[in-house]
Motif scaffolding. Structure first.
Motif, PDB file in Angstrom:
ATOM      1  N   SER A 160      89.932  43.851  11.908  1.00  0.00           N
ATOM      2  CA  SER A 160      90.713  44.891  12.580  1.00  0.00           C
ATOM      3  C   SER A 160      89.868  45.748  13.516  1.00  0.00           C
ATOM      4  O   SER A 160      90.396  46.430  14.395  1.00  0.00           O
ATOM      5  CB  SER A 160      91.399  45.785  11.550  1.00  0.00           C
ATOM      6  N   THR A 161      88.541  45.726  13.304  1.00  0.00           N
ATOM      7  CA  THR A 161      87.640  46.498  14.173  1.00  0.00           C
ATOM      8  C   THR A 161      86.461  45.625  14.598  1.00  0.00           C
ATOM      9  O   THR A 161      85.315  45.865  14.208  1.00  0.00           O
ATOM     10  CB  THR A 161      87.120  47.758  13.452  1.00  0.00           C
ATOM     11  N   PRO A 162      86.701  44.585  15.403  1.00  0.00           N
ATOM     12  CA  PRO A 162      85.618  43.673  15.805  1.00  0.00           C
ATOM     13  C   PRO A 162      84.644  44.290  16.798  1.00  0.00           C
ATOM     14  O   PRO A 162      83.507  43.841  16.914  1.00  0.00           O
ATOM     15  CB  PRO A 162      86.362  42.495  16.422  1.00  0.00           C
ATOM     16  N   GLU A 163      85.100  45.312  17.550  1.00  0.00           N
ATOM     17  CA  GLU A 163      84.249  46.010  18.503  1.00  0.00           C
ATOM     18  C   GLU A 163      84.361  47.508  18.249  1.00  0.00           C
ATOM     19  O   GLU A 163      85.461  48.035  18.070  1.00  0.00           O
ATOM     20  CB  GLU A 163      84.662  45.699  19.940  1.00  0.00           C
ATOM     21  N   LEU A 164      83.219  48.179  18.216  1.00  0.00           N
ATOM     22  CA  LEU A 164      83.207  49.615  17.925  1.00  0.00           C
ATOM     23  C   LEU A 164      82.206  50.330  18.822  1.00  0.00           C
ATOM     24  O   LEU A 164      81.144  49.782  19.140  1.00  0.00           O
ATOM     25  CB  LEU A 164      82.834  49.865  16.465  1.00  0.00           C
ATOM     26  N   ASN A 165      82.540  51.551  19.199  1.00  0.00           N
ATOM     27  CA  ASN A 165      81.572  52.401  19.877  1.00  0.00           C
ATOM     28  C   ASN A 165      81.010  53.401  18.868  1.00  0.00           C
ATOM     29  O   ASN A 165      81.360  53.368  17.685  1.00  0.00           O
ATOM     30  CB  ASN A 165      82.195  53.106  21.085  1.00  0.00           C
ATOM     31  N   LEU A 166      80.147  54.282  19.313  1.00  0.00           N
ATOM     32  CA  LEU A 166      79.515  55.223  18.392  1.00  0.00           C
ATOM     33  C   LEU A 166      80.538  56.137  17.729  1.00  0.00           C
ATOM     34  O   LEU A 166      80.412  56.466  16.545  1.00  0.00           O
ATOM     35  CB  LEU A 166      78.457  56.052  19.127  1.00  0.00           C
ATOM     36  N   GLU A 167      81.547  56.528  18.482  1.00  0.00           N
ATOM     37  CA  GLU A 167      82.581  57.400  17.919  1.00  0.00           C
ATOM     38  C   GLU A 167      83.325  56.694  16.788  1.00  0.00           C
ATOM     39  O   GLU A 167      83.560  57.268  15.718  1.00  0.00           O
ATOM     40  CB  GLU A 167      83.560  57.821  19.010  1.00  0.00           C
ATOM     41  N   GLY A 168      83.686  55.440  17.025  1.00  0.00           N
ATOM     42  CA  GLY A 168      84.385  54.683  15.989  1.00  0.00           C
ATOM     43  C   GLY A 168      83.520  54.434  14.775  1.00  0.00           C
ATOM     44  O   GLY A 168      83.980  54.530  13.638  1.00  0.00           O
ATOM     45  N   LEU A 169      82.255  54.108  15.013  1.00  0.00           N
ATOM     46  CA  LEU A 169      81.326  53.894  13.902  1.00  0.00           C
ATOM     47  C   LEU A 169      81.139  55.164  13.091  1.00  0.00           C
ATOM     48  O   LEU A 169      81.081  55.131  11.856  1.00  0.00           O
ATOM     49  CB  LEU A 169      79.975  53.396  14.423  1.00  0.00           C
ATOM     50  N   SER A 170      81.051  56.288  13.772  1.00  0.00           N
ATOM     51  CA  SER A 170      80.872  57.561  13.075  1.00  0.00           C
ATOM     52  C   SER A 170      82.077  57.883  12.210  1.00  0.00           C
ATOM     53  O   SER A 170      81.947  58.348  11.063  1.00  0.00           O
ATOM     54  CB  SER A 170      80.645  58.682  14.095  1.00  0.00           C
ATOM     55  N   GLU A 171      83.269  57.588  12.731  1.00  0.00           N
ATOM     56  CA  GLU A 171      84.495  57.852  11.975  1.00  0.00           C
ATOM     57  C   GLU A 171      84.575  56.983  10.730  1.00  0.00           C
ATOM     58  O   GLU A 171      84.992  57.427   9.662  1.00  0.00           O
ATOM     59  CB  GLU A 171      85.710  57.612  12.867  1.00  0.00           C
ATOM     60  N   LEU A 172      84.160  55.723  10.859  1.00  0.00           N
ATOM     61  CA  LEU A 172      84.262  54.791   9.737  1.00  0.00           C
ATOM     62  C   LEU A 172      83.148  54.965   8.707  1.00  0.00           C
ATOM     63  O   LEU A 172      83.347  54.713   7.515  1.00  0.00           O
ATOM     64  CB  LEU A 172      84.237  53.353  10.254  1.00  0.00           C
ATOM     65  N   THR A 173      81.973  55.374   9.150  1.00  0.00           N
ATOM     66  CA  THR A 173      80.814  55.435   8.255  1.00  0.00           C
ATOM     67  C   THR A 173      80.428  56.847   7.828  1.00  0.00           C
ATOM     68  O   THR A 173      79.730  57.020   6.835  1.00  0.00           O
ATOM     69  CB  THR A 173      79.582  54.802   8.919  1.00  0.00           C
ATOM     70  N   GLY A 174      80.859  57.842   8.583  1.00  0.00           N
ATOM     71  CA  GLY A 174      80.455  59.209   8.281  1.00  0.00           C
ATOM     72  C   GLY A 174      79.044  59.533   8.740  1.00  0.00           C
ATOM     73  O   GLY A 174      78.495  60.581   8.390  1.00  0.00           O
ATOM     74  N   ILE A 175      78.446  58.662   9.530  1.00  0.00           N
ATOM     75  CA  ILE A 175      77.080  58.863  10.025  1.00  0.00           C
ATOM     76  C   ILE A 175      77.137  59.558  11.382  1.00  0.00           C
ATOM     77  O   ILE A 175      77.977  59.231  12.220  1.00  0.00           O
ATOM     78  CB  ILE A 175      76.346  57.512  10.159  1.00  0.00           C
ATOM     79  N   GLY A 176      76.238  60.514  11.595  1.00  0.00           N
ATOM     80  CA  GLY A 176      76.193  61.231  12.860  1.00  0.00           C
ATOM     81  C   GLY A 176      75.819  60.333  14.019  1.00  0.00           C
ATOM     82  O   GLY A 176      75.136  59.313  13.849  1.00  0.00           O
ATOM     83  N   LYS A 177      76.255  60.724  15.224  1.00  0.00           N
ATOM     84  CA  LYS A 177      76.041  59.877  16.397  1.00  0.00           C
ATOM     85  C   LYS A 177      74.565  59.706  16.744  1.00  0.00           C
ATOM     86  O   LYS A 177      74.154  58.650  17.227  1.00  0.00           O
ATOM     87  CB  LYS A 177      76.810  60.443  17.587  1.00  0.00           C
ATOM     88  N   SER A 178      73.744  60.744  16.489  1.00  0.00           N
ATOM     89  CA  SER A 178      72.323  60.610  16.816  1.00  0.00           C
ATOM     90  C   SER A 178      71.670  59.546  15.943  1.00  0.00           C
ATOM     91  O   SER A 178      70.863  58.736  16.421  1.00  0.00           O
ATOM     92  CB  SER A 178      71.606  61.952  16.648  1.00  0.00           C
ATOM     93  N   SER A 179      72.014  59.530  14.658  1.00  0.00           N
ATOM     94  CA  SER A 179      71.490  58.488  13.770  1.00  0.00           C
ATOM     95  C   SER A 179      72.026  57.124  14.161  1.00  0.00           C
ATOM     96  O   SER A 179      71.310  56.119  14.126  1.00  0.00           O
ATOM     97  CB  SER A 179      71.864  58.793  12.312  1.00  0.00           C
ATOM     98  N   LEU A 180      73.311  57.087  14.542  1.00  0.00           N
ATOM     99  CA  LEU A 180      73.912  55.817  14.930  1.00  0.00           C
ATOM    100  C   LEU A 180      73.261  55.243  16.186  1.00  0.00           C
ATOM    101  O   LEU A 180      73.145  54.023  16.323  1.00  0.00           O
ATOM    102  CB  LEU A 180      75.420  55.995  15.164  1.00  0.00           C
TER     103      LEU A 180
END
Length: 258
Positions: A26-46
């Motif tokens: 359902s999420t084959p492509e993700l940007n930093l915003e999407g990754l942050s939402e799904l993982t709870g990790i901050g964008k700088s770390s991502l």
């Protein structure tokens, strides 16, 4: 107080795997915003994690600016599992024989938290792996394999799965009432097998039996996938159930450590 370096390394690993596991059908492509939402990790770390994963060839940048996707590299890990895991090695030839004998799809599934994961899939003659390849996850409560496994687990474990699962309305026949599913799991405990009819995919059904580990607790299952019409035939359902029970029992006798 100084930070324990060993704990820091563990946190980095947890974040790394969280990023990789965020990519799904359902999420084959993700940007930093999407990754942050799904993982709870901050964008700088991502930013650091995605850069490193791209350098290691686990992620790639897509044609969409700022988006990432998995590469083929994780397949190496899948191959290592399928090649050397004791259960996968023992089950694969058995599944091949089941598929040939019944002309149906034969699957090995594993319980992973509240989900089942398809580890080995042998398609029927009219199917292809592209329909649903190995690695697919599905809520255990909504699947024949999951219900078969849960029917042999302690009540508190089953209660925890119910509490943490949101049931998907995948088809018009999907069961969303948890008490109905509890009764189905209870019946599977009595019968020694479980089944679902049209709940996961329109027109598709499955019957499954759990595989026990060396301690006698179920952790995996063998299932056969067929049509709704075939499994609605009670005699045919019992015939297929006997087949998967024999197959699962033969694997349980090998006393896998889990």
């Amino acid at each position: 107080m100084a930070t324990d370096p060993s704990r820091s390394r563990i946190n980095v690993l947890e974040k790394t795997f969280s990023v990789l596991e965020a990519f799904s059908a359902s999420t084959p492509e993700l940007n930093l915003e999407g990754l942050s939402e799904l993982t709870g990790i901050g964008k700088s770390s991502l930013q650091r994690l995605t850069h490193t994963l791209c350098e290691l060839d686990y992620l790639r940048r897509t044609d969409k600016r700022g988006y990432y996707a998995l590469t083929h590299r994780p397949l190496v890990l899948s191959f290592a599992y399928l090649r050397f895991d004791e259960l996968a090695r023992a089950a694969s030839p058995l599944l091949g024989r089941l598929a040939d004998q019944t002309e149906l799809r034969a699957d090995l599934t594993l319980l992973d938290g509240t989900d089942i994961v398809y580890a080995v899939r042998i398609p029927s003659r009219v199917e292809t792996f592209s329909i649903s390849p190995a690695g697919r996850r599905w809520p255990a409560l909504a699947s024949a394999s999951g219900r078969a496994i849960l029917s042999g687990l302690p009540e508190e474990t089953v209660d925890a799965v119910f509490a943490q699962t949101e049931l998907p309305a995948a088809t018009t026949r999907s069961i969303l009432d948890k008490e109905t599913i509890r009764r189905a799991i209870g019946q599977a405990k009595v019968d020694g097998y479980a089944y679902q009819i049209g709940e996961v995919l329109e027109g598709a059904a499955a019957v499954a039996c759990a595989i026990n580990n060396a301690s006698g607790l179920p952790f995996a299952a063998i299932s056969l996938g067929t049509s709704v019409s075939e499994l609605e035939n009670i005699e045919r359902r019992r015939e297929l159930a006997a087949t998967v029970i024999n197959a699962a029992n033969s694997l349980s006798s090998l006393s896998f450590v889990n």
